[in-house]
Every structure is written in structure tokens, then in C-alpha cells.
Design an enzyme around this catalytic site. Structure first.
Site, mmCIF file in Angstrom:
data_model
loop_
_atom_site.group_PDB
_atom_site.id
_atom_site.type_symbol
_atom_site.label_atom_id
_atom_site.label_comp_id
_atom_site.label_asym_id
_atom_site.label_seq_id
_atom_site.Cartn_x
_atom_site.Cartn_y
_atom_site.Cartn_z
ATOM 1 N N GLU A 52 1.920 -1.130 13.016
ATOM 2 C CA GLU A 52 1.985 -2.599 13.120
ATOM 3 C C GLU A 52 2.554 -3.061 14.460
ATOM 4 O O GLU A 52 2.738 -4.253 14.676
ATOM 5 C CB GLU A 52 2.822 -3.160 11.965
ATOM 6 N N TRP A 68 0.827 -1.213 0.000
ATOM 7 C CA TRP A 68 0.000 0.000 0.000
ATOM 8 C C TRP A 68 0.862 1.263 0.000
ATOM 9 O O TRP A 68 0.375 2.355 -0.238
ATOM 10 C CB TRP A 68 -1.005 0.004 1.150
ATOM 11 N N ASP A 69 2.157 1.086 0.228
ATOM 12 C CA ASP A 69 3.100 2.193 0.112
ATOM 13 C C ASP A 69 2.902 2.956 -1.195
ATOM 14 O O ASP A 69 3.057 4.179 -1.262
ATOM 15 C CB ASP A 69 4.546 1.675 0.104
ATOM 16 N N LYS A 89 4.766 2.579 15.628
ATOM 17 C CA LYS A 89 5.798 2.357 14.611
ATOM 18 C C LYS A 89 5.755 3.443 13.544
ATOM 19 O O LYS A 89 6.791 3.920 13.095
ATOM 20 C CB LYS A 89 5.561 0.984 13.980
ATOM 21 N N GLN A 90 4.583 3.780 13.103
ATOM 22 C CA GLN A 90 4.449 4.824 12.089
ATOM 23 C C GLN A 90 3.083 5.467 12.248
ATOM 24 O O GLN A 90 2.193 4.900 12.868
ATOM 25 C CB GLN A 90 4.619 4.258 10.687
#
EC number: 2.4.1.230
Lengths: 751, 751
Positions: free
Chosen positions: A486, A357-358, A591-592
Site C-alpha cells: 500500500e 483479506w487478512d 510495506k509488505q
């Protein structure tokens, strides 16, 4: 952080061969042309540690899923980008002895990836006994002639006596994947040819039980050289041609290897590969290396003219942004709708699969601005082509509609962790968002009301089935998901996922008004179904906390121990190398961007106060252990006029690979996250937005920079945005007059 | 359901050889003596589908962990019970042709596992050309002589002409595990011997990189027979001895194979194996088969005297309960503190590992009542011995204290699903509960204040570190767990886990008052630490719902769509075969008792109303897809006087394997869940409880039964509890007078 290259505006340049960092140097000197690419391993023999990696876009193997414990819904196979038949390797002998820098004495070593030209240069002076020879290499895969790999080598005898030179050129199917499960070889040889004119090898991927087509590739090499042909040879899995000659003292000789690479991806009938290769070989055979190289340089010049970013007063940043754009374009430039942007591109084997999905979340916004709209549209079309796979994936989970895969080559999910495969379904939202983003940016509604609508309906139906109704709350909820963060799995009501799902339903319903009745009928889309969507939207549960004034990452998040990252002993970082998975999962560390990713997507839809509260709550809990994280934070910080924070976050993304920040670049480059530095500059520092069809900018210059310039492609125009401390200027380089908004003021740009 | 055996009170008996169900018949006719065991595969050649499985208690191999995506904290290896060197196989030739029932004509086939004797019988009449021979087999592994496998075969010539008979007896290391990852063989041969007196083979498990000791086994066979020795032979991985003779018309001959199996588990110096085997061989050599068999029958008689359950008026139930006890005792009888109760015992290869929490939760309560207290104490001691492994496991998760493994041979966790390995930590609670249960039942406090205290402290320290403090709730919580209901993973505040953890802290703190100061000091247990435990206990969050008056399975449970199982279309059941894992996880359906497991453990600590509300809420959502589920529900239903429900639940556990309810018994028996039918009868129907050191009973008789009797061992007494429709009677068979409580009335029992 480990910096093994010089700072240079256009070059990745080193004067050392650090044997312990050979793989890192190889990663950093990777080249590619979307069709194929390779790491910067040497052409000649190198007996030290090295990772030889050559990859062909879209050529892969379905490796049987191996898990300790099978769970219903797991995919049958994991798609793996496989190391191609090696057409690069050479053996160079001086006076009968192979040149091998792992053991030989050498001086004047230099390697230089010229990003302006798209050519990799390397040279050194090697001593073999009494002989001293300077060897200079050039190589490129052509952006102007996709099937062509070109390699030129100059040999100069620096010794007083003559030197016997021998070069053996290989095409070798005896290759392994470093990530192969069982030392399996994925290529079987179909045909070989080796004669004075050319060497060629045709190979096919081994059979698989999953109905995935086998790929056939044919590599044909010809050699242009002052050397004389000696012997052509066929061995079990390889072909080779040996050429030789004598270099008098001070004399130079040249050797060229040109390889045409064709695959069954381009020729339905694999028997046509031979003829195709012959045609292509003939097409370039009469052209000089310099002519072929000029075409390569010109192709890259055209790309740079559309996309270059200039940073004044910070050469490190300058090099960083160009390296990122160079590697991104080497991986993908929208020439083949069947391809996508793998997280490591052609630079390594990690992650398998080609598509994450990046692409939609990070690459589409960049390509929209730096390339023709067709490039982005091709990326959208890729997902439309894979819609059957997405329906299959949803079916695997007993769900209606379309679930785009986490990892894929062909649309079929090929990742096998339940918490990702089954649960990280927010990816579906980004697929829809990319359609919205494209439409908003280009103003072109033909995609969203055409093929794009097929995609939206599939996604909307998935969400409508994936939610459940909670009687107790009179609300629709979404349990059992993994958000972009994640570091939490199987959570309930991830705000980001719920928000995106809700938006998808609304957007699809809106677009349904714009499409033809025939299109609606094609999908059997009834008013009942749309009204069910509206009911879900009206009652979609979105966790918020009134006291804190924030959106809540998921139902249980605020029950955690919310100690900020800054209070952790730094020895714990990065968490993913120091903590057990259990500890990470239970921690509040992100994480992000998760909630913030949703706010970024719809940055104009939230008040500055709401954005600030959420940013200030979540950012201190974020460890940015995904390379996709800092750029989103940089853009939001810039939006909130937190310029220092914006610059701090930018610094974490701009030279990630050049300085090997995460200490893993030896495995390959972080291709998809290379978009991050560009997004930070353009959407962050320059505050670019598209609002109601108009480009807006609100730029600032980071303290340590003097200024910066970048190109923007927008609806047929090419703009040059120049930001300096004393003010900003926007030039219309190509196209019709355009009204834009700069710092809140309308400006009419004329060519 | 598939019934391929006759109904018989003491026998597992079949008159057919259903070739498609050969494996099922093999599972059902498994024998074992804790030290070793085997499936009911034939001794002689059988070329059809069959699963030859012979296993030695505690002999295993650490198989490297293979997962798609590694997570920090995963164990390095998965422990695998390996198929032993085959000492059972024979080849029987009649007139030069091998007997093979897969292809031969035969009549009068019968197989009979005599559960009273612990002997497996089999016979048939086979026709080979003109020859017709009756072959009758007997075999057992001795409960009186653990290293002994004894096999006797009678051959009777039913034809008119003489018959040439030849028997070749093997010891063969050329064996595979059906669940081996890569067709790996785990045995390497160290030494072989084959002569007229004996054949022997010494083998060692292959090397491993994990520091797990390699096992060496030595099998030595001697033969007692009317046949004459022909040839002794050594091949690459096997030894054999061939014997032969002629059978005149009507004549019978006998062949006996006796094997002594010794392993390095019992002899620190593996060189002593040969001498040990010689000694053991000599010890039995002079005894007749009938003498050896009599010792086996006597050993089983002793077990039955302590444990038999008689059910009047329901032969199916009678056979079911005896089969369960027989197989359970064959797997484990507490003779070796290093062993435990694997879920498939010696009957198959599934699940790997030897030890699950099933032992403490389901087997200890049974062994407490049907065997000497030492048997249960040995099971407790097993965990004490593995305490270092438990500390290691907690360390793997960055946690203090001891975390007992989900699956193990040696204390080190060897399961590798994060949601189980890292999260299904409630298992630790059952380890502590078993200590409490033993102490309560036996009245013996020496274990809990001795070695048991070491275990409790380790467990308490784990819980104290595993909880976190939620400021928002001013409470200690436990996030990221999997409860006994494995159809939900990574949930927050599982009531069962929290309740058990809280109890563990309280119990350990209480016991700490009883142990010596030296013992406390040995653990450095300070008053500060104990007061921290008390603080956690005081603020331990336990999810409850006031409106429903129930304990809530976990924080998000009530937000689910709570449609009961009864409203599902039956085609969906069993869920684990029909639904994706994603759908199962998000559903409200419960695999096995979760909240109710906690209520069962502390059944006297809750009001009848509270028990009823929870039972009535959770039972309709329970799918009982674990074989461990129905018995707990049966016991609770009986407690709540819901007799029909109690009987319904009993029926799901009693003949699980005999009737192959789950259609998977061909893989092996469900050994640990075999306790369930006994628990249902004794704790359920008969309402047995221990309260303040006294046995209580409150029996009823299921409608379809006339009555039932069972034996209870309690504090040096042996009781016979007889329950009939007209009333219950308890006889003291052995031991001093005892006061018990029957239907609320104190009764003094005298011998």
C-alpha cells in the site's frame, strides 16, 4: 520495543502497574470467546488513563462516510465495532471510600492472563487509611457457554480492625467509542431492571439511514456473594446493585458477578431476549463458579490439544506463539458463520469493520491446520453469505461480477479511500485462493463445486470486466490498482494482482468443468463466456524483466530510484512515521510482500532460481511496516534455505505485541497478523506443504532453539510434529494411517 | 442549459421570479467590488428557498481538516470563505404585514443587473390586502468607495387609500455557511450599537487552534429616508432600526440604507475600527445617493473603456463576454495585493479558499491586456508575499524549495486530497509562467529580477528536489503527479508537468544571469547548484511517441483503451455524473487540456505539424468537464486554422453561467473560467501573440458574427482592435506610436 511482562510459557504476567502503560497492559490482557470480548481494563474504579473496551462479535454501527471530497463509488457508511453496554464495571468501597489504584497506595500487584485456562487473574493489597485489604480478581468469558461473563473477587482483610466493604455492580449504557466522529453515543436504553435478584439493561443501537438493522442487546447480571444486598438503583442510562458487609480482621469474603449477554443477532424477535436471558441465567445459576471455570479450562484444553506449539530452548518464542494462538482463538473459533476476524479483535477500536483479506490470506491456512475443517469452511461460507454485497460493490464501480470488500461487516464495502476501496482489488484473488487452499488441504471438493463456485464465478466475472484490452500490446492489462504494497497507489499492471486475476479465471474455468450443468446454468455461464476468459488468460500481460530475471511489481517500478533500505539513514524508519505520504509513494520501499506474496501463494509453481532472484531483488526494498509482511518473507527465506533470514523475519512477527515492537499495542492487539509466527514455524521452519493431497515437511531448527513441536490437523488425523537438531519425528496422535513426505522421503504414519 | 434572462447587450434582465430557480437568479445578479460582494438575494424578507451570501475579500476561517484516513503531509485546516455579518437584510411591512414574495401576490416583477453601471435594480408591485405598493430597489457596492454598500428603495402607493409603511433595517451576525461542517457559526459578537442615528455591530471570527488571525469586522449603517425613526433595538446577535411612515394614495417615499464595512484586515489595531467607520461614514453622509451612484458608474465606465469587447451580429455572445468581464472585475481588480480570484468570487461558497492556479493560467493573461500592468503585477506580488507558505508546503512533503498551494488564503496549502495536494504540483509551473508572461507582455524586467526571482528560485529548487534520477534510463523523471487532467491521478512523467518543470529550471537559470550578485547571494545560489539544474534539464525525461508524433500525456497513457469520446453512448456524459471514479481514472478521457495546455503556454515553440498532431490526438479524447478546458482548445484550434472547431469550443465557454450549461450556477458563478471567452476571442479568433516585444494579430471572424472589437492595453498604449469580415483595423486610442504585426505585416500605429 517495550517489554512490560515476564517471560513465561503459559502466562502473560506482570508485577507492576505502569500507569503510563496502562492501556498497553489492558490490550495485552484482553480476553474473548468469539461471541464477545474485552480489554483488560479493571473492574473497579480507575481514575487514571485507561481504555474501557467491551465488544460483541458482529454488533456494529454504520457511521456516515465523511470525506473532504466525495468520489463516485464511495460507500455511504463506515462500519464501526461499537463499545458494548458496560457490564463489567464495579465500584469497591472500603470504609466508604472507593478503591482506585490511580491514587491509592497498594502493594503486591500482580496481573496474570493464564492462556492455558483462558482466565484473567489480578490481585493486590490496597491500603485505605488504616484498612489494608487484599483483593483478588478472576474473570473469563466462557468458551463453553458463550453468553456468560463470570467475575469472582476475594476480599481479605489484612488489617487488625474490621473493615466495611461495599461493592456496587453496574450495567451502564453510558459508553463512548474512542474513535467516534462526533462524541456520538451509539446506544439508546430500551428497558431497565434493578432489584435484589438481578440487574438488567436492554439497549438498542441508534437509528441509521442506511437500512442496516439496529442491534438490541440485553445484559442481565446476578450476584453470588457473602455480602448483603443494600440498594438496587436505576439511573438515566444505567442500573446498579450495591452490596455490603463487614470483614473482621483476617476475614475473607467472596463476591461473584455473572452476566448473561444476549443480542438480537441470535433472536429474530427481539422481544424474546428477556426469556432467553432468563433461561440462560437459570442454566448456570445453580452451578458453582469453580464448575463454570472448569468448563472454560476444559474447552481451552481441547483447543490446545489440537493446536499447541512447543518451542524448546527459547521461552520468549514459546510465550510468543502461545499468546498469538490464544488471542486468535479468543477472537475467532468458527462458531458463528456470520463472524470474522477483525484486525484488532475485541482488543481495541482501530480499523473499524470486522473483515479484511487478512482472514483468507493469513488466518485460513492456520485454522486449516489447528482446528477442525469446519472452522475454515465457516470462514469460506461467510464470504458466500456476503456475495450479494460483493455484487453491490462491483456495481458501485460500474463493474460486472463480485468485488469483495476491503473492510466490511455485512459484505458491503465500508472503507472510503479511493486508492484502497476502488483499487486494492487484489483482495478478490485471496477470496478465491482460500477456496483453492481449503480444497487442496482438506481434499473436500464439495465446497468448491457448490457454494464456492458461486463465489468463483462472481470473482471471475469481475476480473474479466476489470481488465482492458491494449491494442498497442495485443494484451489484457489492469490499470489503476493498489497491490498488497500500500506504499504505492493507482499503479498499472501490478504483477501480483494480474497474476492472481489470471489464476482466478483459469481456476474458475477448471472448476466449471467439475460442477453440474445445473450449477453452470444457474449462473448462465456459457461456453462463449468461458472462451472469453481463456482469451484473457492467454493474453494477460504480466510485467517481467528479462535482464534481472524478475517479475516486475508494476509497470513503472524499475524506473524508480532503487536504493535499498539498508542504505537509508535509520532515522527515517519507520517511513510511515517519518516521511510524507508523497515521499513514501514515490519511493521504492515496500510495506509488505507484493510480488513475493504471489510467489508464496504458489510456492511450488516457481523454480528455486526464480524465487531466489525475486526474493533477493524485493526483500532489500521491503520495510515490513505491515505486521503481515515478515512471516511471508520468513517462509520464502526458509524455502530458499536462507535460514538466518528466515529466523530474522520470524523474530519480527513472533512477539510483535508482547514486546510492543510497533509502539502501538496500547490501541489493541494485531490479531490477524498473529497468524504470522505460526505460519513461519510450520510453513517456514518445518517446510510444511500440501502436494497432490500429501503433507510434506522439510524441517530445520533455528540456531537458538533446541527444538520445537506442533500439532497438525489433516484430513481426520491429528499429528504431532517434533523437530529437533538431531532429526524430526512425526507422530500420528489420532486417525487412520497416513503417508506423508519428510525431507523428500515417504513415511507411513500409524496410530 | 437553462436560460432565465433576456438577451441584452449590457443587462442581465428578467421579468419573472422563478421560485424554483431563485438561487440561480441570485447567483446571476451578484455584485462585488473586490473588497466585498454579495449574491442577488432580496433585501426584504423572502421565506422561500434562497441562498443569502455576503462575503468580504480575504475574510475567512480555518476549518479543521476532516478526512477518513490521515496521510502525512495533509494540511491542518481547510480555508473557508465565510458568510459575513448580514448588513443587507430588511423587513418591509405594509399595513403591519411583512412583504414576502414567496407568498404575496405581485406583478410587474423585474430584476436588472446593469453591467455598464455596476448597479442592481429590482422592482415589483405587491398587493397586501387592499394595499398595492410599487417597490423599486437599487443597490451597489462601490468601485469608487470600497467600504460602501448603498441601497435605495422607492415606495409608491398605487392604491386609493393611505398605506402604513414600516421598514426595519438589520445588521445581523446570526449567519451560517451552507458548507459548514457542523452547522457551526463563525462569528461572535463583540459590540453592538443601535440608536436613531445609526446601528452598528462589531463581530469577530471564532478562535482557531492554527494560529490563523481572527478577523474583526464592523458594519455601521445610517439611513436617509422620508420615514420617521421608530425604535432602535439590540438583540442577542443583531441590531436593528425600525422606521415608519404613511403613504397617501399616489404618494412616494424613499428609503436609503448606507453601510460602511471595515475590517481588521485594514487596521492593525482592531480598536481603530470604530473611528475608521465614523470617518468613512462622515465622508459619504453629506453626499446624495445619486452622487455616490455617479461615482460608481464613472468607475465602471473607466473599466469598460479599457476592456470592453463589442460583438456585432450576435447579441448572445455580446452579453456573454460582458457578463464575464463584469463578474471578473467585480471579483478582482488588483486593488489589494492580499486578495486573489476565488473560483466562485463573492457568488457562492463552493471550493473554499481564495486562490487557485486558475489565476496565473487564465486570469493574468486577461488582466495584462484589459487593465493597467499594476493589476497583473499585484497578482504576482500576491504569490511573492506568500512565499513563506510555499516553502512550508514543500517542507510538508519533505521537499526543498517552494510549493505553491492548490488552494489557499494565506499561502499555506489547505486542500486535503493527496492526489491533488501532494501531486497536482504542476501549479508551481504556472506561477513561474505568469512571471514570464508578465515580463514578456510588459517588457518590464524589474519584477522578474527582483521579487520574482525569489519566487523562481523557490520553485526551481522544488523541482530539482522533486525529480529523481532513474539509472536505468539515465534520465531525471517525475513520478507520482496529477496533471491538469484531474481524471488521472498519481501518474508518472506527465509530459506537461515535466515540460514545465524543465522550463522553470532553464528560465530561472537564465534570469539568474540577469539579477545582481547580491540577489544570487541572498539565496545562496551557487554555480554548482545551477550546474545541477542544467544537468537535470539536459536529462529531463519527456515522454514522446515517435510513431504517433505526439507528446505522451504520461508513461502509461498509450496503453489505455483509446476509444474517442464520440464513440461513447452520450448517456455516459458528463462522466463525472455517470461514472465511478475508478472508471473515470482508468479511462482515456481528459477533463481539461493537459499536453495541450503546455503547447498553449509555449504556442510559438512548436511546429504547426506538431501542434496539429497533438491536437488531433488529444482533442477527441477530451470531455471538457472543467470550465477551464474549452478556451484553450479554441485558441489552439484557431492557431491551427480549424475555425469551426475554434468557434465550437468558444460556444462552450461564452455563456456557461448565463445559460447555466453545467446546471450548477445556482451554487455560484464560475468566476475564474470567465476569462475563457475573452481568451478565445483575443488569443483565438484574433490570434493575438507577443513575439519579441511586439504585438501580433491574425484575426478571423466567426461565420455567425458580423465582426468584433476589443480593447488591448499594451505598454502604455490603448488599442482598439476591430475585426470585420472585410478586414481588420487597429486603432491606437492612447499612447505613443506602436509597431504591431497584423496578418504577418508590420503596421505602425499612430495616435
Amino acid at each position: 520495543m517495550k517489554r512490560i511482562f515476564d517471560i513465561d510459557a503459559w502466562k502473560v504476567l506482570a508485577h507492576d502497574l505502569p500507569k503510563e502503560d496502562k492501556r498497553l497492559q489492558e490490550s495485552m490482557t484482553s480476553i474473548g470467546n468469539e461471541y464477545m470480548g474485552m480489554r483488560g481494563m479493571f473492574e473497579e474504579t480507575y481514575s487514571g488513563d485507561s481504555h474501557k473496551g467491551i465488544y460483541l462479535g458482529g454488533v456494529w454501527f454504520p457511521d456516515k462516510t465523511r470525506v473532504g471530497w466525495w468520489k463516485n463509488g464511495y460507500p455511504d457508511y463506515f462500519g464501526k465495532a461499537i463499545n458494548a453496554v458496560d457490564f463489567v464495571s464495579l465500584d469497591i468501597k472500603i470504609n466508604g471510600q472507593s478503591v482506585d489504584l490511580a491514587v491509592d497506595s497498594f502493594t503486591d500487584y500482580q496481573v496474570c492472563l493464564d492462556m492455558k485456562e483462558g482466565v484473567l487473574y489480578r490481585s493486590y493489597v490496597v491500603t485505605k487509611g488504616a484498612a489494608k485489604v487484599k483483593i483478588s480478581f478472576e474473570r473469563f468469558v466462557s468458551a463453553a457457554f458463550k453468553e456468560l461473563y463470570a467475575n469472582r473477587i476475594y476480599f481479605e482483610n489484612l488489617s487488625a480492625a474490621p473493615v466495611e466493604l461495599e461493592v456496587t455492580s453496574f450495567i451502564d449504557a453510558n459508553v463512548f467509542n474512542e474513535d467516534a466522529n462526533y462524541d456520538q453515543q451509539f446506544w439508546q436504553v430500551l428497558a431497565k431492571k434493578a432489584n435484589q435478584e438481578e440487574i438488567a439493561l436492554k439497549a438498542q443501537t441508534i437509528a441509521n439511514p442506511f437500512g442496516v438493522p439496529q442491534f438490541t442487546t440485553l445484559m442481565t447480571a446476578e450476584h453470588h456473594t457473602d455480602l448483603a444486598v443494600q440498594t438496587a438503583k436505576e439511573s438515566d442510562k444505567a442500573v446498579s446493585l450495591t452490596l455490603a458487609g463487614q470483614l473482621a480482621a483476617g476475614e475473607s469474603k467472596v463476591f461473584e458477578k455473572r452476566v448473561i449477554v444476549v443480542t438480537s443477532r441470535d433472536y429474530e424477535d427481539a422481544n424474546r431476549l428477556d426469556a432467553a436471558a432468563s433461561d440462560l441465567l437459570a442454566k448456570q445459576s445453580q452451578q458453582s463458579f469453580d464448575t463454570l471455570k472448569a468448563a472454560q479450562v476444559a474447552a481451552w484444553a481441547k483447543r490446545w490439544a489440537k493446536a499447541d506449539v512447543v518451542i524448546e530452548g527459547d521461552d520468549e518464542a514459546q510465550q510468543g506463539i502461545r499468546f498469538n494462538l490464544f488471542q486468535l482463538f479468543s477472537t475467532y473459533y468458527g462458531q458463528d458463520a456470520r463472524l470474522n476476524i477483525g484486525p484488532k479483535g475485541f482488543t481495541g477500536e482501530k480499523y473499524g469493520g470486522a473483515t479484511y483479506w487478512d482472514t483468507e490470506a493469513f488466518a485460513v491456512p492456520l485454522f486449516l491446520s489447528v482446528a477442525d475443517p469446519e472452522v475454515s469452511k465457516t470462514l469460506l461460507q461467510y464470504r458466500h453469505n456476503q456475495l450479494p454485497g460483493a455484487y453491490h460493490n462491483a456495481g458501485q464501480q460500474d463493474l460486472a461480477g463480485a468485488l469483495y470488500p476491503m473492510v466490511t461487516f455485512n459484505g458491503i464495502e465500508c472503507h472510503n479511500e479511493w486508492e484502497i476501496t476502488f483499487e486494492e482489488i487484489h483482495r478478490n484473488g485471496s477470496i478465491a485462493y482460500a477456496i483453492y487452499n481449503y480444497t487442496r488441504y482438506t481434499g473436500d471438493e464439495s465446497y468448491v463445486t457448490g457454494d464456492g463456485f458461486d463465489v468463483l464465478v462472481g470473482i471471475a466475472r469481475f476480473w474479466a470486466d476489470r481488465v482492458h484490452y491494449s491494442k498497442r500490446h495485443d494484451a489484457y492489462m489492469m490499470h489503476g490498482v493498489t497491490g498488497p504494497n500500500e506504499y504505492e497507489n493507482n499503479i498499472n499492471n501490478n504483477w501480483y494482482t494480474n497474476f492472481l486475476a489470471k489464476w482466478c479465471l483459469t481456476y474458475t474455468d477448471q472448476i466449471a468443468d467439475k460442477v453440474s450443468e445445473a450449477k453452470r446454468d444457474e449462473h448462465g455461464l456459457s461456453s462463449q463466456e468461458r472462451s472469453k476468459w481463456r482469451d484473457i488468460v492467454a493474453k494477460f500481460y504480466l510485467p517481467e524483466d528479462e535482464e534481472l530475471g524478475i517479475f516486475v511489481q508494476h509497470d513503472g517500478f524499475l524506473d524508480k530510484d532503487l536504493t535499498p533500505v539498508a542504505e537509508l539513514d535509520p532515522k527515517h524508519l519507520p517511513l510511515n512515521q517519518n516521511w510524507s505520504w508523497d515521499r513514501i509513494l514515490r519511493s521504492p520501499y515496500i510495506k509488505q510482500a507484493d510480488v513475493l506474496q504471489g510467489i508464496y501463494y504458489f510456492i511450488d509453481d516457481f523454480s528455486q532460481e526464480a524465487k531466489k532472484r525475486n526474493f533477493e531483488f524485493y526483500e532489500p526494498l521491503t520495510v515490513h511496516e505491515s505486521s503481515l509482511s515478515p512471516s511471508i518473507h520468513s517462509i520464502l527465506a526458509a524455502d530458499l534455505q536462507m535460514e538466518d533470514k528466515a529466523v530474522e523475519m520470524y523474530a519480527r512477527t513472533a512477539r510483535l505485541d508482547l514486546d510492543n515492537y510497533n509502539n502501538d499495542t496500547e490501541d489493541g492487539l494485531h490479531i490477524t497478523s498473529m497468524t504470522g509466527s505460526w505460519l513461519s514455524i510450520v510453513q517456514g521452519f518445518a517446510g510444511m506443504r500440501v502436494r497432490e493431497g500429501r503433507l510434506h515437511f522439510a524441517p530445520f531448527v533455528p540456531q537458538s532453539w533446541n527444538g520445537y513441536q506442533f500439532h497438525i490437523n489433516f484430513r481426520g488425523r491429528l499429528l504431532l510434529v517434533s523437530v529437533a537438531k538431531e532429526g524430526s519425528k512425526i507422530d500420528l496422535l489420532e486417525g487412520d494411517d497416513l503417508t506423508i513426505v519428510l525431507d523428500g522421503q515417504e513415511v507411513i504414519l500409524s496410530n
